[in-house]
Structures are given as C-alpha cells and as structure tokens.
Design an enzyme around this catalytic site. Structure first.
Site, PDB file in Angstrom:
ATOM      1  N   CYS A 191       2.129  -0.458  -4.256  1.00 21.96           N
ATOM      2  CA  CYS A 191       2.964  -1.748  -3.981  1.00 21.96           C
ATOM      3  C   CYS A 191       3.729  -1.418  -2.695  1.00 21.96           C
ATOM      4  O   CYS A 191       3.707  -0.357  -2.070  1.00 21.96           O
ATOM      5  CB  CYS A 191       3.752  -1.778  -5.403  1.00 21.96           C
ATOM      6  SG  CYS A 191       4.640  -3.339  -5.447  1.00 21.96           S
ATOM      7  N   CYS A 238       0.595  -6.136  -5.036  1.00 19.11           N
ATOM      8  CA  CYS A 238       1.465  -7.152  -4.242  1.00 19.11           C
ATOM      9  C   CYS A 238       0.581  -7.357  -2.925  1.00 19.11           C
ATOM     10  O   CYS A 238      -0.074  -6.433  -2.378  1.00 19.11           O
ATOM     11  CB  CYS A 238       2.839  -6.600  -4.038  1.00 19.11           C
ATOM     12  SG  CYS A 238       3.269  -5.151  -2.828  1.00 19.11           S
ATOM     13  N   CYS A 293      -1.212  -1.597   3.860  1.00 17.28           N
ATOM     14  CA  CYS A 293      -1.764  -0.543   3.437  1.00 17.28           C
ATOM     15  C   CYS A 293      -2.310   0.267   4.456  1.00 17.28           C
ATOM     16  O   CYS A 293      -3.138  -0.175   5.128  1.00 17.28           O
ATOM     17  CB  CYS A 293      -2.997  -0.665   2.197  1.00 17.28           C
ATOM     18  SG  CYS A 293      -3.649   0.725   1.543  1.00 17.28           S
TER      19      CYS A 293
END
Length: 143
Positions: free
Chosen positions: A11, A83, A90
């Site tokens: 997240c 999310c 990422c």
C-alpha cells in the site's frame, strides 16, 4: 511439510489497508500463507486500523510500518497492491511473483468526511471486512 506461500500486501504508507491484509492473512490462512506488508512510503501504524482489527479478534498491534525496500531479497510468490497509488508507484520487485491488484477505499480519507467518532470507525470497519473477504477468497498456488 510444504513451503508456505509468501504474499506481500503493498500500500502507500503501510499504515492501514496492507496492515489489515497482513493480519487477516496470518489469522485466516496462516497455515498456508507467510504474509508480509509494506508501503512505497512509511506512515506508521494507524491506530484506528489496529482498533477495528482487535474488534474482529485480530491483533496487529505488534506489526510495524515498513518500506518495501526493507523486504528486498524475499522471494515473494504473490504481490497484492491494495490501493491504486501503490499499484502505480510500486518499485520493481524481481522474481516471478503473481501480481494482483485489489483497490480498497482509503479509510482515513473516508473518515475525514465525518466528525462522528463512531462513523469514522465504521469507515475502517467497512474496509476491514472487505479485506477479510478478499483474503478469504484469494486463490494461491501452493508450491
């Protein structure tokens, strides 16, 4: 003994949704899953997330907020972004992990829309229960 499936829940700040997912995975599927959580940033543990998880019988108070780089070198089997921001930002995580996106609403953002303390907690409870259902239904290939 079979090796547990290593699952990373990722997240933005590793303060709420990913922490709840790690807690649920350990609680519901700890026999087959070795869960981790991290963030693309570190925001610290969200006290409301800890509280609503405790209400459901899952203690995440011993978990801590960590940056995904702290988990470098762990060969994950599955990476779940919980999310949209984490999915979009990422960092590259090497390996052959299956990648899954499950975008849950942001409880702090939802809770900011009310001044009623109980309604604020209801925002966290709603997402907590959605994450529980997701973790319960998560299909994992056992290695």
């Amino acid at each position: 003994m079979e090796r547990k499936t290593k699952v990373l829940f990722l997240c933005t700040g590793n303060s709420c949704r990913s922490q709840m997912a790690e807690g649920w995975a350990r609680h519901l599927r700890g026999d087959i899953v070795e869960p981790y959580s991290a963030g693309v940033e570190v925001h610290g543990m969200n006290e409301h997330a800890v509280r609503v998880m405790a209400e459901a019988g899952v203690d995440i108070s011993g978990q801590r907020s960590k940056h995904v780089e702290e988990l470098d070198g762990i060969p994950f089997d599955c990476i779940v972004t919980v999310c949209d921001h984490a999915r979009e930002t990422c960092p590259f995580i090497p390996g052959n992990a299956v990648r899954i996106h499950a975008g849950f609403e942001d409880p702090p953002r939802m809770a900011a829309e009310t001044d009623d303390p109980e309604k604020k907690l209801d925002c966290y409870r709603k997402v907590r229960d959605e994450i529980r259902d997701f973790v319960t239904d998560l299909r994992l290939n056992q290695t």
